[in-house]
Scaffold this motif. Sequence first.
Motif, short mmCIF file in Angstrom:
data_model
loop_
_atom_site.label_atom_id
_atom_site.label_comp_id
_atom_site.label_asym_id
_atom_site.label_seq_id
_atom_site.Cartn_x
_atom_site.Cartn_y
_atom_site.Cartn_z
N LEU A 177 0.84 -1.21 0.00
CA LEU A 177 0.00 0.00 0.00
C LEU A 177 0.87 1.26 0.00
O LEU A 177 0.60 2.21 -0.72
CB LEU A 177 -0.92 0.01 1.23
CG LEU A 177 -2.08 -0.98 1.22
CD1 LEU A 177 -2.74 -1.05 2.60
CD2 LEU A 177 -3.13 -0.58 0.18
N LEU A 178 1.93 1.22 0.78
CA LEU A 178 2.84 2.37 0.83
C LEU A 178 3.54 2.56 -0.51
O LEU A 178 3.68 3.69 -0.99
CB LEU A 178 3.89 2.16 1.93
CG LEU A 178 3.57 2.80 3.27
CD1 LEU A 178 4.59 2.38 4.30
CD2 LEU A 178 3.53 4.32 3.18
N ASN A 179 3.95 1.45 -1.12
CA ASN A 179 4.58 1.55 -2.45
C ASN A 179 3.62 2.15 -3.46
O ASN A 179 4.02 2.94 -4.31
CB ASN A 179 5.01 0.15 -2.95
CG ASN A 179 6.21 -0.35 -2.18
OD1 ASN A 179 6.92 0.45 -1.56
ND2 ASN A 179 6.42 -1.65 -2.18
N GLU A 180 2.36 1.77 -3.34
CA GLU A 180 1.33 2.29 -4.25
C GLU A 180 1.21 3.81 -4.10
O GLU A 180 1.05 4.52 -5.08
CB GLU A 180 0.00 1.60 -3.91
CG GLU A 180 -1.09 1.78 -4.91
CD GLU A 180 -0.75 1.23 -6.29
OE1 GLU A 180 -1.05 1.93 -7.27
OE2 GLU A 180 -0.19 0.12 -6.37
N LEU A 181 1.34 4.30 -2.87
CA LEU A 181 1.26 5.75 -2.64
C LEU A 181 2.53 6.47 -3.08
O LEU A 181 2.50 7.62 -3.48
CB LEU A 181 1.05 6.02 -1.15
CG LEU A 181 -0.36 6.33 -0.69
CD1 LEU A 181 -0.39 6.52 0.81
CD2 LEU A 181 -0.93 7.57 -1.36
N ASN A 182 3.65 5.76 -3.04
CA ASN A 182 4.94 6.36 -3.39
C ASN A 182 5.22 6.35 -4.88
O ASN A 182 6.00 7.14 -5.37
CB ASN A 182 6.08 5.60 -2.70
CG ASN A 182 6.34 6.14 -1.32
OD1 ASN A 182 6.15 7.32 -1.08
ND2 ASN A 182 6.76 5.28 -0.41
N LYS A 183 4.60 5.41 -5.58
CA LYS A 183 4.91 5.15 -6.99
C LYS A 183 4.75 6.39 -7.85
O LYS A 183 3.76 7.10 -7.74
CB LYS A 183 4.00 4.04 -7.51
CG LYS A 183 4.73 2.97 -8.24
CD LYS A 183 4.01 1.71 -8.56
CE LYS A 183 2.53 1.69 -8.66
NZ LYS A 183 1.96 0.41 -8.97
N ILE B 287 -6.80 17.10 -0.74
CA ILE B 287 -6.45 15.67 -0.86
C ILE B 287 -5.01 15.47 -0.38
O ILE B 287 -4.70 14.51 0.32
CB ILE B 287 -6.63 15.17 -2.31
CG1 ILE B 287 -8.08 15.33 -2.75
CG2 ILE B 287 -6.20 13.71 -2.43
CD1 ILE B 287 -8.33 15.03 -4.21
N SER B 288 -4.16 16.42 -0.78
CA SER B 288 -2.76 16.34 -0.38
C SER B 288 -2.64 16.32 1.15
O SER B 288 -1.85 15.57 1.72
CB SER B 288 -2.01 17.52 -1.01
OG SER B 288 -0.93 17.90 -0.25
N GLU B 289 -3.44 17.15 1.81
CA GLU B 289 -3.40 17.19 3.28
C GLU B 289 -3.97 15.90 3.90
O GLU B 289 -3.48 15.42 4.90
CB GLU B 289 -4.19 18.40 3.80
CG GLU B 289 -3.35 19.67 3.75
CD GLU B 289 -4.19 20.93 3.87
OE1 GLU B 289 -5.36 20.83 4.25
OE2 GLU B 289 -3.65 22.01 3.55
N GLN B 290 -4.99 15.38 3.27
CA GLN B 290 -5.60 14.16 3.80
C GLN B 290 -4.68 12.95 3.62
O GLN B 290 -4.56 12.11 4.51
CB GLN B 290 -6.92 13.86 3.07
CG GLN B 290 -8.04 14.82 3.36
CD GLN B 290 -8.67 14.59 4.74
OE1 GLN B 290 -8.17 15.09 5.73
NE2 GLN B 290 -9.73 13.84 4.80
N MET B 291 -4.06 12.87 2.44
CA MET B 291 -3.26 11.68 2.12
C MET B 291 -1.81 11.78 2.58
O MET B 291 -1.11 10.78 2.67
CB MET B 291 -3.28 11.42 0.60
CG MET B 291 -4.65 11.17 0.01
SD MET B 291 -5.39 9.62 0.55
CE MET B 291 -4.64 8.44 -0.53
N ILE C 127 0.63 13.41 0.95
CA ILE C 127 1.58 13.41 -0.18
C ILE C 127 1.49 14.78 -0.89
O ILE C 127 0.55 15.54 -0.63
CB ILE C 127 1.31 12.26 -1.18
CG1 ILE C 127 -0.14 12.30 -1.69
CG2 ILE C 127 1.61 10.91 -0.57
CD1 ILE C 127 -0.43 11.30 -2.79
N SER C 128 2.45 15.07 -1.78
CA SER C 128 2.49 16.39 -2.40
C SER C 128 1.33 16.57 -3.39
O SER C 128 0.76 15.59 -3.87
CB SER C 128 3.81 16.58 -3.14
OG SER C 128 3.83 15.72 -4.26
N GLU C 129 1.03 17.84 -3.68
CA GLU C 129 -0.07 18.11 -4.62
C GLU C 129 0.23 17.56 -6.01
O GLU C 129 -0.67 17.08 -6.71
CB GLU C 129 -0.32 19.62 -4.71
CG GLU C 129 -1.21 20.13 -3.60
CD GLU C 129 -1.57 21.60 -3.77
OE1 GLU C 129 -2.29 21.94 -4.72
OE2 GLU C 129 -1.09 22.40 -2.94
N GLY C 130 1.51 17.64 -6.40
CA GLY C 130 1.92 17.09 -7.70
C GLY C 130 1.64 15.60 -7.76
O GLY C 130 1.09 15.08 -8.75
#
Lengths: 197, 164
Positions: free
Chosen positions: A191-197, B135-139, B141-144
């Motif tokens: 799951l983490l890889n999927e988010l990082n990909k 979404i970036s804040e929720q997840m 990860i960066s906006e890009g």
Amino acid sequence: MNIDDLKNVWNEDVLEETPEISIEHKNKINLPLEKMRKNMRMEFWSTVGIFIFGFTIVWLCGAPFKFKFYITILLASMGFVTFFFFSKFFKLYKEMSNPGLKTYDSLKDLLHQLNLNKQYYLSFYLSFVPFLVCELIIVIEGIPRTVPLSDLQIAVTLITSVVVGLFALYLVGNLWFKQFYGKYITQIENLLNELNK
Amino acid sequence: MISLEQEFLDKIEKHKGIIFKISKMYMDEKDDRDDLFQEITYQVWKAYPGFKGQSEFSTWLYRVALNTAIVFLKSEKKRSFIGNEDFSNYKIVQDEYDDEKEEKLSRMYNAIHQLNPIDKAFIFYYLEDFSGKEISEQMGISEGNVRVKMNRAKNKLKDILSSK
């Protein structure tokens, strides 16, 4: 239906009937953490069973008192070490999981805790090595023989048993961990890889 | 004075529809859906004392709900074969298809079920009209990265929908 229609369809899905809200846990096990916790509980009780079996065998066999006493002390020490590790495992599982974090952080935190647990588990297994060696020494030295073993026989028996024992411990430990814990760690990693990909 | 539990129940009552929609997105079987619904409610309750009100309750709730749904495991029990099947379920399914709206809903959820758990989360935020920044804040990860993943998830869904 195309992707732009989906929002309309989604907004049209007004649910009139939902399950009743309950804030009590129904003991359903659907989270990786709970599966691992359940496995750990099962493992704990199996270990308790093995210790009881061990004590019973030692005291029922016709070996000399000194031998029985040494093995009992050793088993009791193993029991103490086991209790220590399992108390750590359960404490860790209790504190684990924080779904209020951002998704990435929540998964990362969970994975970190699971990996920490993996290290504990490895230490738990390795802590049995000195006990294994001590037991062998007690068995070799404590049981009276008509013809005493030569130095070479003692060395060969001890070294062979330790090597075979360690290998078996490594194999069984690895398989056991993968089956009961490792697959859930892999799921979180994916799951983490999927988010990082 | 209102107890914490009552305060929580009042708040969650207003959002139970969306929790169930998340459960429908993630689980295709009714039993699993109900289990996920209960699990989310339980996890939200457990995390509730940590809610500091820095964001809307609903925003925080969506995050906890999705974080729970993403790692939720399907029930391992074997689905019974036709001999023990509850036939009343078939009636319900048949009734659902009588209506065009229900058929569209069914197509949408069937398509979403084929996505992976992370893509489902992105599609949820898309359907709920969250901005890239939100979404970036929720997840976390960066906006890009959100843009890339959102496009990927939408394209996957588009392919599934057009292949039917």
